[in-house]
Structures are given as structure tokens and as C-alpha cells.
Write a protein that holds these residues in place. Sequence first.
Motif, PDB file in Angstrom:
ATOM      1  N   GLY A 100       0.810  -1.209   0.000  1.00 27.92           N
ATOM      2  CA  GLY A 100       0.000   0.000   0.000  1.00 27.92           C
ATOM      3  C   GLY A 100       0.842   1.256   0.000  1.00 27.92           C
ATOM      4  N   ILE A 105      -0.810   4.835  -0.562  1.00 27.88           N
ATOM      5  CA  ILE A 105      -1.915   4.802   0.398  1.00 27.88           C
ATOM      6  C   ILE A 105      -1.407   5.345   1.726  1.00 27.88           C
ATOM      7  CG2 ILE A 105      -3.506   3.288   1.650  1.00 27.88           C
ATOM      8  CD1 ILE A 105      -3.446   1.446  -0.830  1.00 27.88           C
ATOM      9  N   THR A 106      -2.155   6.296   2.288  1.00 28.92           N
ATOM     10  CA  THR A 106      -1.723   6.955   3.515  1.00 28.92           C
ATOM     11  C   THR A 106      -2.130   6.176   4.764  1.00 28.92           C
ATOM     12  OG1 THR A 106      -3.766   8.223   3.805  1.00 28.92           O
ATOM     13  CG2 THR A 106      -2.056   9.208   2.388  1.00 28.92           C
ATOM     14  N   GLU A 109      -5.794   6.552   5.452  1.00 29.81           N
ATOM     15  CA  GLU A 109      -6.605   5.705   4.582  1.00 29.81           C
ATOM     16  C   GLU A 109      -6.596   4.251   5.069  1.00 29.81           C
ATOM     17  OE1 GLU A 109      -6.300   7.937   0.253  1.00 29.81           O
ATOM     18  OE2 GLU A 109      -4.558   6.820   0.970  1.00 29.81           O
TER      19      GLU A 109
END
Length: 122
Positions: A100, A105-106, A109
Motif C-alpha cells: 500500500g 496509500i496513507t 486511509e
Amino acid sequence: MIIEIDFNSDEAIYVQLCNQIILGIATSVYQEGDTLPSVRQMADTIGINMHTVNKAYAVLRQEGFIQLDRRRGAVIAVDMDKLRAMEDMKMQMRLLLAQGRCKGITKDEVHTLIDDLFEEYK
């Protein structure tokens, strides 16, 4: 619970069956002490070989999700060691988080995704 097997999937049928039963336990479709269908009944219901069901039940027993009782058959008995389960989950999540992160992707998130998924098991 209706077991759904994807006969076109690359994933082995016994693995699909195991995963379906584990999801059933996690979503409270199956409760501690519930009896699963006999090997013959399960095989007939979903149209697979009895040996495949037998293998799935053996894996579920080995992983601590069911007990096999001569009189009652396969019984839901989740007795997994929590620490071992956490370590297994950590190893799997480490790779997923790395993938991720590579895709941008943080952390927020990921937290939202986990919260949403966890809500499915209440």
C-alpha cells in the motif's frame, strides 16, 4: 450460511471452503459449539468431493477453528492462542502495508479501511 465455491478460481477448493467457514465464524454466522454439516452433507450440498471437505476440516482443526468429535462431527471451537494469531496477522499486514505504501496509500486511509472492515464483524 451458504458456502460459495468459485470453481474457476486458482485458489484451491479446500482453501475456499476454509475461508468461507472462518468468515462465518468472524461474522457470527457460526457460534462456539455449533456443528458443521458432516463431510458427506457438505460435499453433497456444494457439489465437491468428500476428500476435499475432509481436508478443509483437517486444516480448520489444525488452525484451531474447529474440533472433530466422533459423535457430533465438526464443532466450532475457536481456541486459537491470541498471541500466535496476532503474530500471524502482523506478518501478513506488514507485506500488505508495504504494498500500500508503494501505491501511495496513507496511514489515515489504512486506518479508515481497517475500521470499515472491522465493523463488518460486529
